[in-house]
Design a protein around this motif. Sequence first.
Motif, PDB file in Angstrom:
ATOM      1  N   CYS A   1      33.049  34.563  -7.531  1.00  0.00           N
ATOM      2  CA  CYS A   1      31.747  33.918  -7.297  1.00  0.00           C
ATOM      3  C   CYS A   1      32.005  32.500  -6.790  1.00  0.00           C
ATOM      4  O   CYS A   1      32.660  31.701  -7.470  1.00  0.00           O
ATOM      5  CB  CYS A   1      30.923  33.882  -8.584  1.00  0.00           C
ATOM      6  N   PRO A   2      31.498  32.169  -5.611  1.00  0.00           N
ATOM      7  CA  PRO A   2      31.814  30.867  -5.016  1.00  0.00           C
ATOM      8  C   PRO A   2      31.242  29.667  -5.770  1.00  0.00           C
ATOM      9  O   PRO A   2      31.718  28.546  -5.595  1.00  0.00           O
ATOM     10  CB  PRO A   2      31.234  30.955  -3.607  1.00  0.00           C
ATOM     11  N   VAL A   3      30.258  29.894  -6.614  1.00  0.00           N
ATOM     12  CA  VAL A   3      29.657  28.787  -7.362  1.00  0.00           C
ATOM     13  C   VAL A   3      29.828  28.928  -8.874  1.00  0.00           C
ATOM     14  O   VAL A   3      29.290  28.138  -9.643  1.00  0.00           O
ATOM     15  CB  VAL A   3      28.156  28.614  -7.003  1.00  0.00           C
ATOM     16  N   GLY A   4      30.555  29.933  -9.315  1.00  0.00           N
ATOM     17  CA  GLY A   4      30.811  30.118 -10.744  1.00  0.00           C
ATOM     18  C   GLY A   4      29.581  30.457 -11.553  1.00  0.00           C
ATOM     19  O   GLY A   4      29.459  30.057 -12.713  1.00  0.00           O
ATOM     20  N   ALA A   5      28.672  31.222 -10.951  1.00  0.00           N
ATOM     21  CA  ALA A   5      27.411  31.542 -11.626  1.00  0.00           C
ATOM     22  C   ALA A   5      27.506  32.725 -12.590  1.00  0.00           C
ATOM     23  O   ALA A   5      26.572  32.977 -13.338  1.00  0.00           O
ATOM     24  CB  ALA A   5      26.321  31.825 -10.586  1.00  0.00           C
ATOM     25  N   ILE A   6      28.621  33.449 -12.569  1.00  0.00           N
ATOM     26  CA  ILE A   6      28.783  34.607 -13.436  1.00  0.00           C
ATOM     27  C   ILE A   6      29.616  34.216 -14.649  1.00  0.00           C
ATOM     28  O   ILE A   6      30.714  33.680 -14.517  1.00  0.00           O
ATOM     29  CB  ILE A   6      29.466  35.775 -12.697  1.00  0.00           C
ATOM     30  N   LEU A   7      29.067  34.476 -15.821  1.00  0.00           N
ATOM     31  CA  LEU A   7      29.761  34.190 -17.071  1.00  0.00           C
ATOM     32  C   LEU A   7      29.901  35.483 -17.854  1.00  0.00           C
ATOM     33  O   LEU A   7      28.912  36.212 -18.021  1.00  0.00           O
ATOM     34  CB  LEU A   7      28.973  33.160 -17.888  1.00  0.00           C
ATOM     35  N   ILE A   8      31.101  35.756 -18.322  1.00  0.00           N
ATOM     36  CA  ILE A   8      31.337  36.921 -19.155  1.00  0.00           C
ATOM     37  C   ILE A   8      31.632  36.456 -20.563  1.00  0.00           C
ATOM     38  O   ILE A   8      32.541  35.654 -20.785  1.00  0.00           O
ATOM     39  CB  ILE A   8      32.523  37.764 -18.628  1.00  0.00           C
ATOM     40  N   GLU A   9      30.840  36.940 -21.499  1.00  0.00           N
ATOM     41  CA  GLU A   9      31.070  36.662 -22.914  1.00  0.00           C
ATOM     42  C   GLU A   9      31.561  37.926 -23.578  1.00  0.00           C
ATOM     43  O   GLU A   9      31.018  39.005 -23.350  1.00  0.00           O
ATOM     44  CB  GLU A   9      29.780  36.204 -23.596  1.00  0.00           C
ATOM     45  N   GLU A  10      32.586  37.789 -24.377  1.00  0.00           N
ATOM     46  CA  GLU A  10      33.118  38.930 -25.132  1.00  0.00           C
ATOM     47  C   GLU A  10      32.363  39.019 -26.445  1.00  0.00           C
ATOM     48  O   GLU A  10      32.186  38.035 -27.142  1.00  0.00           O
ATOM     49  CB  GLU A  10      34.613  38.750 -25.390  1.00  0.00           C
ATOM     50  N   GLU A  11      31.897  40.231 -26.760  1.00  0.00           N
ATOM     51  CA  GLU A  11      31.181  40.472 -28.008  1.00  0.00           C
ATOM     52  C   GLU A  11      31.955  41.468 -28.839  1.00  0.00           C
ATOM     53  O   GLU A  11      32.681  42.303 -28.298  1.00  0.00           O
ATOM     54  CB  GLU A  11      29.779  41.021 -27.715  1.00  0.00           C
ATOM     55  N   ASP A  12      31.781  41.396 -30.139  1.00  0.00           N
ATOM     56  CA  ASP A  12      32.428  42.373 -31.032  1.00  0.00           C
ATOM     57  C   ASP A  12      31.663  43.666 -31.078  1.00  0.00           C
ATOM     58  O   ASP A  12      30.530  43.765 -30.884  1.00  0.00           O
ATOM     59  CB  ASP A  12      32.546  41.798 -32.440  1.00  0.00           C
TER      60      ASP A  12
END
Length: 64
Positions: free
Chosen positions: A53-64
């Motif tokens: 993503c060229p602007v860093g708009a995607i965030l992945i959070e790890e969940e249990d």
Amino acid sequence: MMKVIINKNLCIGNGMCVGIAPEAFKIGSDGKSIAYNQNPEISSLIREAEENCPVGAILIEEED
């Protein structure tokens, strides 16, 4: 389990994520990305979209 978040303030709607992982992302009516499928079977594609993503708009959070 992962949770994919799109920062709508950063997203410019260029569609890179859709090009990499159309099974996971689409462009919404606002012209910005939507993460609609967070299936673990396509996690490698989702991570690739995040990394590219060229602007860093995607965030992945790890969940249990």
